[in-house]
Design an enzyme around this catalytic site. Structure first.
Site, mmCIF file in Angstrom:
data_model
loop_
_atom_site.group_PDB
_atom_site.id
_atom_site.type_symbol
_atom_site.label_atom_id
_atom_site.label_comp_id
_atom_site.label_asym_id
_atom_site.label_seq_id
_atom_site.Cartn_x
_atom_site.Cartn_y
_atom_site.Cartn_z
ATOM 1 N N LYS A 94 47.621 71.176 4.247
ATOM 2 C CA LYS A 94 49.081 71.119 4.283
ATOM 3 C C LYS A 94 49.468 69.781 4.877
ATOM 4 O O LYS A 94 48.954 69.397 5.946
ATOM 5 C CB LYS A 94 49.616 72.272 5.156
ATOM 6 C CG LYS A 94 51.115 72.358 5.179
ATOM 7 C CD LYS A 94 51.635 73.260 4.074
ATOM 8 C CE LYS A 94 53.097 73.067 3.794
ATOM 9 N NZ LYS A 94 53.448 71.901 2.934
ATOM 10 N N SER B 100 57.590 74.581 6.906
ATOM 11 C CA SER B 100 56.977 74.568 5.576
ATOM 12 C C SER B 100 56.083 75.794 5.404
ATOM 13 O O SER B 100 56.053 76.412 4.341
ATOM 14 C CB SER B 100 56.121 73.318 5.390
ATOM 15 O OG SER B 100 56.893 72.254 4.900
ATOM 16 N N LYS C 269 48.155 68.633 14.539
ATOM 17 C CA LYS C 269 49.545 69.094 14.555
ATOM 18 C C LYS C 269 49.609 70.513 13.988
ATOM 19 O O LYS C 269 50.203 71.410 14.571
ATOM 20 C CB LYS C 269 50.386 68.146 13.700
ATOM 21 C CG LYS C 269 51.833 68.536 13.598
ATOM 22 C CD LYS C 269 52.564 67.746 12.525
ATOM 23 C CE LYS C 269 52.278 66.257 12.589
ATOM 24 N NZ LYS C 269 53.306 65.458 11.923
ATOM 25 N N GLY D 187 57.326 66.765 1.688
ATOM 26 C CA GLY D 187 57.873 65.408 1.703
ATOM 27 C C GLY D 187 57.425 64.617 2.930
ATOM 28 O O GLY D 187 56.821 65.153 3.856
ATOM 29 N N ASP D 188 57.725 63.331 2.911
ATOM 30 C CA ASP D 188 57.529 62.428 4.068
ATOM 31 C C ASP D 188 58.398 61.212 3.734
ATOM 32 O O ASP D 188 59.362 61.343 2.950
ATOM 33 C CB ASP D 188 56.043 62.069 4.220
ATOM 34 C CG ASP D 188 55.741 61.341 5.531
ATOM 35 O OD1 ASP D 188 55.600 62.001 6.571
ATOM 36 O OD2 ASP D 188 55.664 60.087 5.536
ATOM 37 N N LYS E 231 47.204 65.076 3.459
ATOM 38 C CA LYS E 231 48.317 64.131 3.313
ATOM 39 C C LYS E 231 48.144 63.397 1.986
ATOM 40 O O LYS E 231 47.028 63.321 1.475
ATOM 41 C CB LYS E 231 48.300 63.114 4.472
ATOM 42 C CG LYS E 231 49.608 62.399 4.697
ATOM 43 C CD LYS E 231 50.604 63.225 5.492
ATOM 44 C CE LYS E 231 51.978 62.606 5.477
ATOM 45 N NZ LYS E 231 52.921 63.335 6.356
ATOM 46 N N THR F 287 62.283 69.308 11.083
ATOM 47 C CA THR F 287 61.541 68.319 11.897
ATOM 48 C C THR F 287 62.451 67.755 12.986
ATOM 49 O O THR F 287 62.061 67.673 14.163
ATOM 50 C CB THR F 287 60.981 67.186 11.006
ATOM 51 O OG1 THR F 287 60.270 67.778 9.925
ATOM 52 C CG2 THR F 287 60.051 66.287 11.792
ATOM 53 N N GLN G 5 47.594 65.220 11.079
ATOM 54 C CA GLN G 5 48.108 66.500 10.571
ATOM 55 C C GLN G 5 47.185 67.671 10.942
ATOM 56 O O GLN G 5 47.662 68.784 11.180
ATOM 57 C CB GLN G 5 48.239 66.387 9.045
ATOM 58 C CG GLN G 5 49.141 67.420 8.413
ATOM 59 C CD GLN G 5 50.622 67.086 8.521
ATOM 60 O OE1 GLN G 5 50.999 65.946 8.333
ATOM 61 N NE2 GLN G 5 51.436 68.065 8.833
HETATM 62 P P1 NDP Z 1 62.720 59.043 5.340
HETATM 63 O O1 NDP Z 1 62.156 58.303 4.194
HETATM 64 O O2 NDP Z 1 63.722 60.110 5.077
HETATM 65 O O3 NDP Z 1 63.336 58.043 6.418
HETATM 66 C C1 NDP Z 1 62.560 57.043 7.014
HETATM 67 C C2 NDP Z 1 63.498 56.164 7.833
HETATM 68 O O4 NDP Z 1 62.706 55.255 8.592
HETATM 69 C C3 NDP Z 1 64.426 55.318 6.982
HETATM 70 O O5 NDP Z 1 65.634 55.131 7.673
HETATM 71 C C4 NDP Z 1 63.668 54.007 6.825
HETATM 72 O O6 NDP Z 1 64.507 52.892 6.576
HETATM 73 C C5 NDP Z 1 63.017 53.905 8.191
HETATM 74 N N1 NDP Z 1 61.759 53.147 8.052
HETATM 75 C C6 NDP Z 1 60.685 53.447 7.284
HETATM 76 N N2 NDP Z 1 59.740 52.498 7.374
HETATM 77 C C7 NDP Z 1 60.239 51.580 8.198
HETATM 78 C C8 NDP Z 1 59.741 50.363 8.718
HETATM 79 N N3 NDP Z 1 58.510 49.887 8.368
HETATM 80 N N4 NDP Z 1 60.517 49.693 9.592
HETATM 81 C C9 NDP Z 1 61.742 50.163 9.945
HETATM 82 N N5 NDP Z 1 62.263 51.308 9.492
HETATM 83 C C10 NDP Z 1 61.525 51.997 8.645
HETATM 84 O O7 NDP Z 1 61.440 59.655 6.110
HETATM 85 P P2 NDP Z 1 61.400 60.858 7.149
HETATM 86 O O8 NDP Z 1 62.630 60.873 7.960
HETATM 87 O O9 NDP Z 1 60.988 62.060 6.408
HETATM 88 O O10 NDP Z 1 60.150 60.436 8.048
HETATM 89 C C11 NDP Z 1 60.288 59.631 9.229
HETATM 90 C C12 NDP Z 1 59.053 59.784 10.101
HETATM 91 O O11 NDP Z 1 58.881 61.177 10.451
HETATM 92 C C13 NDP Z 1 57.720 59.378 9.451
HETATM 93 O O12 NDP Z 1 56.863 58.873 10.455
HETATM 94 C C14 NDP Z 1 57.165 60.707 8.940
HETATM 95 O O13 NDP Z 1 55.763 60.670 8.776
HETATM 96 C C15 NDP Z 1 57.587 61.626 10.096
HETATM 97 N N6 NDP Z 1 57.623 63.043 9.790
HETATM 98 C C16 NDP Z 1 58.431 63.521 8.776
HETATM 99 C C17 NDP Z 1 58.486 64.876 8.533
HETATM 100 C C18 NDP Z 1 59.433 65.454 7.540
HETATM 101 O O14 NDP Z 1 59.591 66.708 7.540
HETATM 102 N N7 NDP Z 1 60.106 64.672 6.732
HETATM 103 C C19 NDP Z 1 57.624 65.828 9.274
HETATM 104 C C20 NDP Z 1 56.889 65.231 10.373
HETATM 105 C C21 NDP Z 1 56.881 63.879 10.584
HETATM 106 P P3 NDP Z 1 64.587 52.279 5.103
HETATM 107 O O15 NDP Z 1 65.206 53.345 4.248
HETATM 108 O O16 NDP Z 1 65.411 51.053 5.212
HETATM 109 O O17 NDP Z 1 63.154 51.988 4.711
#
Ligand code: NDP
Length: 450
Positions: free
Chosen positions: A89, A382, A113, A164-165, A125, A208, A110
Protein backbone atom coordinates in the site's frame (compact mmCIF):
# COMPACT_ATOMS: atom_id res chain seq x y z
CA UNK A 1 27.77 -1.22 15.63
CA UNK A 2 29.34 -2.89 12.53
CA UNK A 3 26.06 -4.57 11.52
CA UNK A 4 24.29 -1.22 10.84
CA UNK A 5 27.37 0.40 9.30
CA UNK A 6 28.09 -2.59 7.03
CA UNK A 7 24.50 -2.74 5.80
CA UNK A 8 24.52 0.97 4.90
CA UNK A 9 27.86 0.58 3.10
CA UNK A 10 26.54 -2.40 1.14
CA UNK A 11 23.45 -0.41 0.15
CA UNK A 12 25.56 2.43 -1.23
CA UNK A 13 27.50 -0.03 -3.37
CA UNK A 14 24.64 -2.23 -4.55
CA UNK A 15 22.14 0.60 -5.21
CA UNK A 16 24.28 3.47 -6.52
CA UNK A 17 23.09 7.12 -6.68
CA UNK A 18 20.00 6.74 -4.48
CA UNK A 19 20.79 9.52 -2.00
CA UNK A 20 17.28 9.96 -0.60
CA UNK A 21 17.00 6.23 -0.05
CA UNK A 22 20.30 6.11 1.91
CA UNK A 23 19.07 9.08 3.97
CA UNK A 24 15.83 7.28 4.88
CA UNK A 25 17.60 3.97 5.54
CA UNK A 26 20.28 5.61 7.70
CA UNK A 27 17.69 7.39 9.84
CA UNK A 28 15.81 4.16 10.50
CA UNK A 29 18.85 1.93 11.06
CA UNK A 30 20.60 4.41 13.36
CA UNK A 31 17.47 4.55 15.52
CA UNK A 32 17.40 0.75 15.74
CA UNK A 33 20.83 0.47 17.37
CA UNK A 34 19.49 0.31 20.96
CA UNK A 35 17.05 -2.41 19.92
CA UNK A 36 19.81 -4.52 18.33
CA UNK A 37 22.07 -3.95 21.36
CA UNK A 38 19.34 -5.28 23.62
CA UNK A 39 18.06 -8.06 21.43
CA UNK A 40 20.34 -10.06 19.08
CA UNK A 41 17.26 -11.92 17.78
CA UNK A 42 16.87 -9.57 14.79
CA UNK A 43 20.53 -9.83 13.91
CA UNK A 44 20.36 -13.64 14.06
CA UNK A 45 17.60 -13.56 11.44
CA UNK A 46 19.53 -11.08 9.29
CA UNK A 47 16.48 -8.83 9.30
CA UNK A 48 18.10 -5.53 8.40
CA UNK A 49 19.62 -6.83 5.22
CA UNK A 50 16.27 -8.33 4.26
CA UNK A 51 14.19 -5.25 5.14
CA UNK A 52 16.25 -2.74 3.12
CA UNK A 53 15.82 -4.78 -0.07
CA UNK A 54 12.45 -4.43 -1.87
CA UNK A 55 10.63 -7.69 -2.54
CA UNK A 56 10.07 -6.55 -6.11
CA UNK A 57 10.59 -3.43 -8.30
CA UNK A 58 8.99 -2.69 -11.63
CA UNK A 59 10.34 -0.09 -14.06
CA UNK A 60 8.62 0.49 -17.37
CA UNK A 61 8.30 2.73 -20.39
CA UNK A 62 5.23 4.97 -20.72
CA UNK A 63 4.46 6.32 -24.19
CA UNK A 64 1.67 8.85 -24.58
CA UNK A 65 0.54 11.36 -27.19
CA UNK A 66 0.45 15.12 -26.59
CA UNK A 67 -2.28 17.43 -27.91
CA UNK A 68 0.22 18.45 -30.62
CA UNK A 69 0.27 14.86 -31.95
CA UNK A 70 3.84 14.17 -30.75
CA UNK A 71 4.69 10.98 -28.86
CA UNK A 72 6.36 11.48 -25.47
CA UNK A 73 8.18 8.92 -23.32
CA UNK A 74 8.42 8.77 -19.52
CA UNK A 75 9.69 6.27 -16.97
CA UNK A 76 7.19 4.47 -14.73
CA UNK A 77 7.93 2.76 -11.41
CA UNK A 78 6.27 0.58 -8.79
CA UNK A 79 8.18 -0.76 -5.79
CA UNK A 80 6.57 -3.57 -3.80
CA UNK A 81 8.77 -3.22 -0.75
CA UNK A 82 7.40 -5.38 2.02
CA UNK A 83 4.26 -7.51 2.36
CA UNK A 84 4.82 -8.98 5.84
CA UNK A 85 1.81 -7.14 7.30
CA UNK A 86 -0.55 -7.12 4.31
CA UNK A 87 -1.00 -6.06 0.67
CA UNK A 88 1.47 -3.45 -0.58
CA UNK A 89 0.00 0.00 0.00
CA UNK A 90 1.41 3.39 -0.94
CA UNK A 91 0.81 6.26 -3.35
CA UNK A 92 1.88 7.19 -6.85
CA UNK A 93 3.94 10.35 -7.43
CA UNK A 94 4.07 12.17 -10.78
CA UNK A 95 6.85 14.77 -10.66
CA UNK A 96 9.86 15.45 -12.93
CA UNK A 97 12.26 14.88 -10.01
CA UNK A 98 11.14 11.24 -9.56
CA UNK A 99 13.85 8.58 -9.94
CA UNK A 100 13.99 4.93 -8.87
CA UNK A 101 15.78 6.18 -5.70
CA UNK A 102 12.91 8.56 -4.85
CA UNK A 103 10.38 5.76 -5.14
CA UNK A 104 12.58 3.45 -3.04
CA UNK A 105 12.92 6.03 -0.25
CA UNK A 106 9.17 6.59 -0.21
CA UNK A 107 8.42 2.86 -0.29
CA UNK A 108 10.86 2.20 2.55
CA UNK A 109 9.28 4.90 4.75
CA UNK A 110 5.86 3.51 3.89
CA UNK A 111 6.68 0.11 5.44
CA UNK A 112 7.10 1.58 8.93
CA UNK A 113 4.35 4.18 8.57
CA UNK A 114 1.85 1.50 7.57
CA UNK A 115 2.96 -0.71 10.46
CA UNK A 116 2.37 2.15 12.92
CA UNK A 117 -1.28 2.46 11.83
CA UNK A 118 -1.92 -1.00 13.32
CA UNK A 119 -3.78 -1.94 10.13
CA UNK A 120 -2.96 -4.94 7.91
CA UNK A 121 -1.04 -3.17 5.13
CA UNK A 122 2.44 -3.67 3.70
CA UNK A 123 4.63 -0.99 2.10
CA UNK A 124 4.86 0.04 -1.56
CA UNK A 125 5.16 3.15 -3.71
CA UNK A 126 5.15 4.12 -7.37
CA UNK A 127 5.21 6.98 -9.80
CA UNK A 128 6.75 8.55 -12.84
CA UNK A 129 9.01 11.42 -13.90
CA UNK A 130 6.02 12.80 -15.85
CA UNK A 131 5.38 16.52 -15.12
CA UNK A 132 1.63 17.21 -14.86
CA UNK A 133 2.19 20.99 -14.80
CA UNK A 134 0.83 22.89 -17.81
CA UNK A 135 -0.64 19.73 -19.36
CA UNK A 136 -4.21 19.75 -20.65
CA UNK A 137 -6.85 17.49 -19.08
CA UNK A 138 -6.70 15.27 -22.16
CA UNK A 139 -2.93 14.92 -21.91
CA UNK A 140 -3.22 14.00 -18.22
CA UNK A 141 -5.86 11.42 -19.14
CA UNK A 142 -3.78 9.86 -21.92
CA UNK A 143 -0.73 9.72 -19.67
CA UNK A 144 -2.69 8.06 -16.83
CA UNK A 145 -4.17 5.54 -19.27
CA UNK A 146 -0.70 4.71 -20.61
CA UNK A 147 0.71 4.36 -17.07
CA UNK A 148 -2.12 2.01 -16.03
CA UNK A 149 -1.77 -0.03 -19.22
CA UNK A 150 1.41 -1.45 -17.68
CA UNK A 151 0.65 -1.12 -13.96
CA UNK A 152 -2.64 -3.04 -14.03
CA UNK A 153 -0.90 -6.41 -14.34
CA UNK A 154 1.03 -5.84 -11.08
CA UNK A 155 -1.77 -4.64 -8.76
CA UNK A 156 -4.99 -6.01 -7.24
CA UNK A 157 -7.39 -5.32 -4.35
CA UNK A 158 -5.71 -7.89 -2.06
CA UNK A 159 -2.16 -7.68 -3.44
CA UNK A 160 -1.15 -4.05 -4.15
CA UNK A 161 -3.39 -0.99 -3.81
CA UNK A 162 -1.89 2.35 -4.96
CA UNK A 163 -3.23 5.82 -4.02
CA UNK A 164 -2.25 9.44 -4.73
CA UNK A 165 0.82 11.49 -3.77
CA UNK A 166 2.46 14.58 -5.28
CA UNK A 167 0.90 15.28 -8.69
CA UNK A 168 -1.72 12.54 -8.29
CA UNK A 169 -5.06 13.73 -6.94
CA UNK A 170 -8.72 12.89 -7.53
CA UNK A 171 -8.56 13.67 -11.26
CA UNK A 172 -5.61 11.34 -11.89
CA UNK A 173 -7.03 8.55 -9.70
CA UNK A 174 -10.23 8.78 -11.80
CA UNK A 175 -8.37 8.33 -15.10
CA UNK A 176 -6.20 5.53 -13.66
CA UNK A 177 -9.23 3.71 -12.28
CA UNK A 178 -11.17 4.09 -15.54
CA UNK A 179 -8.32 2.45 -17.46
CA UNK A 180 -7.98 -0.35 -14.90
CA UNK A 181 -11.68 -1.16 -15.34
CA UNK A 182 -11.41 -1.02 -19.11
CA UNK A 183 -8.49 -3.46 -19.10
CA UNK A 184 -9.74 -5.93 -16.49
CA UNK A 185 -13.53 -5.59 -16.62
CA UNK A 186 -13.49 -5.46 -12.81
CA UNK A 187 -15.04 -2.86 -10.50
CA UNK A 188 -13.04 -3.31 -7.31
CA UNK A 189 -11.02 -1.45 -4.71
CA UNK A 190 -7.70 -1.52 -6.52
CA UNK A 191 -6.95 2.18 -5.95
CA UNK A 192 -7.81 4.44 -3.04
CA UNK A 193 -8.63 8.14 -3.15
CA UNK A 194 -11.51 7.42 -5.54
CA UNK A 195 -14.48 9.79 -6.03
CA UNK A 196 -17.25 9.52 -3.46
CA UNK A 197 -19.81 8.32 -6.03
CA UNK A 198 -17.67 5.45 -7.27
CA UNK A 199 -16.09 3.73 -4.29
CA UNK A 200 -14.20 6.47 -2.47
CA UNK A 201 -14.25 6.96 1.28
CA UNK A 202 -15.70 10.09 2.79
CA UNK A 203 -12.83 11.83 4.58
CA UNK A 204 -9.96 10.29 2.54
CA UNK A 205 -9.10 13.52 0.73
CA UNK A 206 -8.85 15.35 4.05
CA UNK A 207 -7.20 12.57 6.05
CA UNK A 208 -3.46 13.27 5.75
CA UNK A 209 -3.83 16.95 6.65
CA UNK A 210 -6.39 16.35 9.39
CA UNK A 211 -4.24 13.52 10.75
CA UNK A 212 -1.13 15.74 10.92
CA UNK A 213 -3.12 18.25 12.99
CA UNK A 214 -4.47 15.49 15.27
CA UNK A 215 -0.89 14.29 15.75
CA UNK A 216 0.19 17.82 16.72
CA UNK A 217 -2.73 17.98 19.16
CA UNK A 218 -1.56 14.74 20.78
CA UNK A 219 2.00 16.02 21.09
CA UNK A 220 0.78 19.32 22.56
CA UNK A 221 -1.58 17.56 24.97
CA UNK A 222 1.32 15.47 26.29
CA UNK A 223 2.98 18.80 27.19
CA UNK A 224 -0.16 20.29 28.74
CA UNK A 225 -0.92 22.54 25.75
CA UNK A 226 -3.57 22.94 23.05
CA UNK A 227 -3.58 23.92 19.37
CA UNK A 228 -6.31 26.53 19.83
CA UNK A 229 -4.98 30.08 19.42
CA UNK A 230 -1.59 28.93 18.12
CA UNK A 231 0.03 30.66 15.15
CA UNK A 232 0.98 28.00 12.61
CA UNK A 233 3.32 27.81 9.61
CA UNK A 234 2.29 25.49 6.78
CA UNK A 235 4.34 24.79 3.64
CA UNK A 236 2.88 23.44 0.40
CA UNK A 237 -0.42 24.27 -1.25
CA UNK A 238 -1.50 20.81 -2.34
CA UNK A 239 -3.74 18.16 -0.85
CA UNK A 240 -1.93 17.78 2.48
CA UNK A 241 -1.35 21.51 3.05
CA UNK A 242 -4.93 22.52 2.20
CA UNK A 243 -6.53 20.06 4.62
CA UNK A 244 -3.98 20.82 7.33
CA UNK A 245 -5.04 24.46 7.04
CA UNK A 246 -8.73 23.50 7.01
CA UNK A 247 -8.44 21.54 10.28
CA UNK A 248 -6.28 24.22 11.94
CA UNK A 249 -8.92 26.87 11.17
CA UNK A 250 -11.68 24.57 12.46
CA UNK A 251 -9.80 24.13 15.75
CA UNK A 252 -9.26 27.86 16.28
CA UNK A 253 -5.58 28.00 15.31
CA UNK A 254 -4.18 30.65 12.95
CA UNK A 255 -2.32 29.22 9.89
CA UNK A 256 -0.52 32.21 8.34
CA UNK A 257 1.41 30.65 5.44
CA UNK A 258 1.22 28.31 2.47
CA UNK A 259 3.66 27.86 -0.43
CA UNK A 260 4.25 26.25 -3.80
CA UNK A 261 7.45 25.69 -5.75
CA UNK A 262 7.37 29.30 -6.96
CA UNK A 263 6.79 31.18 -3.71
CA UNK A 264 5.23 31.68 -0.28
CA UNK A 265 2.10 33.51 0.87
CA UNK A 266 2.13 35.13 4.31
CA UNK A 267 -1.30 36.24 5.51
CA UNK A 268 -1.23 37.30 9.15
CA UNK A 269 -5.03 37.34 9.30
CA UNK A 270 -5.10 33.63 8.56
CA UNK A 271 -5.01 31.89 5.17
CA UNK A 272 -8.24 32.37 3.21
CA UNK A 273 -9.12 28.69 2.69
CA UNK A 274 -11.83 29.20 0.06
CA UNK A 275 -9.43 31.31 -2.01
CA UNK A 276 -6.61 28.78 -1.64
CA UNK A 277 -8.91 25.95 -2.78
CA UNK A 278 -10.10 28.00 -5.74
CA UNK A 279 -6.51 28.70 -6.85
CA UNK A 280 -5.13 25.20 -6.34
CA UNK A 281 -8.05 22.77 -6.66
CA UNK A 282 -10.05 24.54 -9.37
CA UNK A 283 -7.82 26.92 -11.36
CA UNK A 284 -4.53 25.03 -10.70
CA UNK A 285 -2.63 28.31 -10.87
CA UNK A 286 0.24 30.09 -9.07
CA UNK A 287 -0.14 31.21 -5.46
CA UNK A 288 0.84 34.73 -6.46
CA UNK A 289 -2.80 35.16 -7.61
CA UNK A 290 -3.77 35.07 -3.90
CA UNK A 291 -2.82 38.77 -3.68
CA UNK A 292 -5.50 39.86 -6.15
CA UNK A 293 -8.18 39.08 -3.56
CA UNK A 294 -6.09 39.54 -0.38
CA UNK A 295 -3.90 42.59 -1.11
CA UNK A 296 -2.71 42.84 2.52
CA UNK A 297 -1.02 39.43 2.30
CA UNK A 298 2.64 39.13 1.29
CA UNK A 299 4.16 37.02 -1.53
CA UNK A 300 7.80 35.94 -1.19
CA UNK A 301 9.21 34.39 -4.40
CA UNK A 302 11.20 31.17 -3.94
CA UNK A 303 14.11 32.88 -5.71
CA UNK A 304 14.65 34.92 -2.51
CA UNK A 305 15.93 31.67 -0.92
CA UNK A 306 17.87 30.09 -3.78
CA UNK A 307 20.36 27.96 -1.86
CA UNK A 308 19.36 27.23 1.66
CA UNK A 309 15.82 26.73 2.82
CA UNK A 310 12.40 28.14 2.56
CA UNK A 311 10.72 31.49 3.42
CA UNK A 312 7.95 29.71 5.36
CA UNK A 313 10.33 28.72 8.15
CA UNK A 314 11.66 32.25 8.81
CA UNK A 315 8.56 33.65 10.57
CA UNK A 316 7.47 33.96 14.18
CA UNK A 317 5.04 31.18 15.17
CA UNK A 318 4.22 28.38 17.64
CA UNK A 319 3.72 25.28 15.49
CA UNK A 320 5.04 24.23 12.06
CA UNK A 321 3.60 21.80 9.49
CA UNK A 322 5.98 20.97 6.60
CA UNK A 323 3.54 19.66 3.93
CA UNK A 324 5.34 20.08 0.57
CA UNK A 325 8.17 17.66 -0.15
CA UNK A 326 11.33 15.90 1.06
CA UNK A 327 14.27 17.93 2.42
CA UNK A 328 12.36 21.23 2.21
CA UNK A 329 13.47 22.13 5.76
CA UNK A 330 17.24 22.58 6.20
CA UNK A 331 19.41 23.10 9.25
CA UNK A 332 19.33 26.88 8.68
CA UNK A 333 15.52 26.71 8.62
CA UNK A 334 15.52 24.62 11.80
CA UNK A 335 17.68 27.19 13.57
CA UNK A 336 15.32 29.99 12.45
CA UNK A 337 12.24 28.07 13.60
CA UNK A 338 13.68 27.56 17.08
CA UNK A 339 14.81 31.19 17.34
CA UNK A 340 11.32 32.32 16.32
CA UNK A 341 9.64 30.38 19.10
CA UNK A 342 8.32 27.24 17.36
CA UNK A 343 7.96 24.43 19.90
CA UNK A 344 6.01 21.82 17.95
CA UNK A 345 6.54 20.38 14.44
CA UNK A 346 4.21 17.88 12.80
CA UNK A 347 5.31 16.63 9.39
CA UNK A 348 2.58 16.26 6.76
CA UNK A 349 5.13 15.55 4.03
CA UNK A 350 7.49 12.56 3.79
CA UNK A 351 11.00 13.26 5.15
CA UNK A 352 10.65 17.07 4.82
CA UNK A 353 13.38 17.81 7.39
CA UNK A 354 16.94 16.87 6.56
CA UNK A 355 19.09 14.94 9.05
CA UNK A 356 20.79 18.05 10.53
CA UNK A 357 17.42 19.75 11.09
CA UNK A 358 16.03 16.66 12.85
CA UNK A 359 19.05 16.54 15.16
CA UNK A 360 18.58 20.19 16.00
CA UNK A 361 14.91 19.62 16.91
CA UNK A 362 15.74 16.58 19.05
CA UNK A 363 18.54 18.41 20.86
CA UNK A 364 16.19 21.34 21.56
CA UNK A 365 13.73 18.83 23.07
CA UNK A 366 10.75 20.36 21.27
CA UNK A 367 7.74 18.25 20.23
CA UNK A 368 8.81 16.81 16.87
CA UNK A 369 6.52 14.39 15.00
CA UNK A 370 8.30 12.69 12.07
CA UNK A 371 6.35 12.19 8.82
CA UNK A 372 6.11 8.44 9.09
CA UNK A 373 4.03 8.91 12.24
CA UNK A 374 2.39 12.32 11.77
CA UNK A 375 1.20 11.84 8.17
CA UNK A 376 0.01 8.24 8.54
CA UNK A 377 -3.64 9.38 8.65
CA UNK A 378 -3.80 9.32 4.84
CA UNK A 379 -2.77 5.72 4.38
CA UNK A 380 -4.84 4.66 7.40
CA UNK A 381 -7.97 6.15 5.81
CA UNK A 382 -7.02 4.50 2.52
CA UNK A 383 -7.16 1.20 4.36
CA UNK A 384 -10.61 2.21 5.67
CA UNK A 385 -11.57 2.80 2.01
CA UNK A 386 -10.38 -0.75 1.19
CA UNK A 387 -12.50 -2.11 4.05
CA UNK A 388 -15.57 -0.21 2.80
CA UNK A 389 -14.97 -1.44 -0.78
CA UNK A 390 -14.70 -5.07 0.25
CA UNK A 391 -17.96 -4.89 2.24
CA UNK A 392 -19.69 -2.69 -0.42
CA UNK A 393 -20.46 -0.05 2.23
CA UNK A 394 -19.91 3.68 2.60
CA UNK A 395 -19.36 4.95 6.12
CA UNK A 396 -20.45 8.43 7.29
CA UNK A 397 -17.88 11.15 8.02
CA UNK A 398 -18.35 10.90 11.79
CA UNK A 399 -17.32 7.24 11.72
CA UNK A 400 -14.28 7.77 9.47
CA UNK A 401 -13.15 10.85 11.40
CA UNK A 402 -13.55 9.10 14.78
CA UNK A 403 -11.43 6.21 13.51
CA UNK A 404 -8.82 8.62 12.14
CA UNK A 405 -8.60 10.43 15.48
CA UNK A 406 -8.21 7.12 17.34
CA UNK A 407 -5.54 5.90 14.93
CA UNK A 408 -3.52 9.12 15.28
CA UNK A 409 -3.79 9.00 19.09
CA UNK A 410 -2.64 5.34 19.06
CA UNK A 411 0.30 6.11 16.79
CA UNK A 412 1.37 8.94 19.08
CA UNK A 413 1.03 6.70 22.14
CA UNK A 414 3.05 3.87 20.56
CA UNK A 415 5.85 6.27 19.57
CA UNK A 416 5.90 7.91 23.01
CA UNK A 417 5.80 4.58 24.90
CA UNK A 418 8.57 3.08 22.77
CA UNK A 419 10.74 6.19 23.18
CA UNK A 420 10.23 5.90 26.94
CA UNK A 421 11.03 2.16 26.90
CA UNK A 422 14.40 2.89 25.29
CA UNK A 423 15.27 5.66 27.71
CA UNK A 424 14.71 8.61 25.34
CA UNK A 425 11.32 10.07 26.28
CA UNK A 426 10.11 12.66 23.72
CA UNK A 427 12.27 11.19 20.94
CA UNK A 428 9.37 10.27 18.67
CA UNK A 429 11.74 9.55 15.78
CA UNK A 430 13.31 6.72 17.74
CA UNK A 431 9.88 5.65 19.01
CA UNK A 432 8.33 5.57 15.51
CA UNK A 433 11.21 3.69 13.93
CA UNK A 434 11.53 1.03 16.62
CA UNK A 435 7.76 0.52 17.04
CA UNK A 436 7.20 0.24 13.27
CA UNK A 437 10.25 -1.96 12.70
CA UNK A 438 9.40 -4.42 15.49
CA UNK A 439 5.98 -5.19 14.02
CA UNK A 440 7.31 -5.80 10.53
CA UNK A 441 10.41 -7.71 11.67
CA UNK A 442 8.43 -9.98 13.99
CA UNK A 443 6.00 -10.79 11.16
CA UNK A 444 8.88 -11.52 8.76
CA UNK A 445 10.50 -13.87 11.26
CA UNK A 446 7.18 -15.62 12.01
CA UNK A 447 6.60 -16.14 8.28
CA UNK A 448 10.01 -17.78 7.72
CA UNK A 449 12.65 -16.95 5.15
CA UNK A 450 10.76 -15.79 2.06
P1 NDP B 1 0.37 17.80 -4.01
O1 NDP B 1 0.90 17.49 -5.35
O2 NDP B 1 -1.10 17.90 -3.82
O3 NDP B 1 1.04 19.13 -3.43
C1 NDP B 1 2.42 19.25 -3.29
C2 NDP B 1 2.71 20.70 -2.90
O4 NDP B 1 4.09 20.80 -2.57
C3 NDP B 1 2.47 21.68 -4.03
O5 NDP B 1 2.06 22.91 -3.48
C4 NDP B 1 3.83 21.80 -4.70
O6 NDP B 1 4.02 23.03 -5.38
C5 NDP B 1 4.74 21.71 -3.48
N1 NDP B 1 6.03 21.13 -3.91
C6 NDP B 1 6.25 19.92 -4.48
N2 NDP B 1 7.55 19.75 -4.78
C7 NDP B 1 8.14 20.88 -4.40
C8 NDP B 1 9.49 21.32 -4.41
N3 NDP B 1 10.49 20.55 -4.92
N4 NDP B 1 9.75 22.54 -3.89
C9 NDP B 1 8.75 23.31 -3.39
N5 NDP B 1 7.47 22.94 -3.34
C10 NDP B 1 7.18 21.76 -3.83
O7 NDP B 1 0.98 16.65 -3.05
P2 NDP B 1 0.47 16.20 -1.61
O8 NDP B 1 -0.06 17.36 -0.87
O9 NDP B 1 -0.36 15.00 -1.80
O10 NDP B 1 1.84 15.70 -0.95
C11 NDP B 1 2.69 16.58 -0.20
C12 NDP B 1 3.63 15.75 0.67
O11 NDP B 1 2.85 14.91 1.55
C13 NDP B 1 4.55 14.78 -0.08
O12 NDP B 1 5.76 14.66 0.64
C14 NDP B 1 3.80 13.45 -0.01
O13 NDP B 1 4.65 12.34 -0.16
C15 NDP B 1 3.24 13.56 1.42
N6 NDP B 1 2.11 12.69 1.71
C16 NDP B 1 0.94 12.79 0.97
C17 NDP B 1 -0.13 11.99 1.30
C18 NDP B 1 -1.45 12.14 0.62
O14 NDP B 1 -2.44 11.54 1.12
N7 NDP B 1 -1.57 12.90 -0.44
C19 NDP B 1 -0.04 10.97 2.37
C20 NDP B 1 1.19 11.02 3.14
C21 NDP B 1 2.22 11.84 2.78
P3 NDP B 1 3.95 23.06 -6.98
O15 NDP B 1 2.54 22.71 -7.33
O16 NDP B 1 4.34 24.43 -7.38
O17 NDP B 1 4.94 22.01 -7.44
Amino acid sequence: MPYVHDTLERLRKSSPAQTEFYQAAEEVLECLRPLFDRDPYYHDHNIIERIVEPERQMMFRICWTGDNGRVYVNKGYRVQFNSALGPYKGGLRFHPSVTSGTIKFLGFEQIFKNALTGLPIGGGKGGSDFDPKDKSDNEIMRFCQAYMSELYRHIGPTSDVPAGDIGVGAREIGYLYGQYKRLTGRYEGVLTGKGLDWGGSIGRKEATGYGAVYFAQNMLKARGENIEGKTCLVSGAGNVAIYTIEKLLALGANPITCSDSRGTIVDNNGIDLALLKELKEVKRTSLEQYLTKRPKARYIPATDYPDDGHAVWRLKADVAFPCATQNELTDTDAKALLQNGVTCISEGANMPSNAAAINRFLNANIAYGPGKAANAGGVATSQLEMAQNSSMEQWPLVKVDAKLKDIMANIHQQCADTAEEFGEPNNLVLGANIAGFRKVANAMIAQGVT
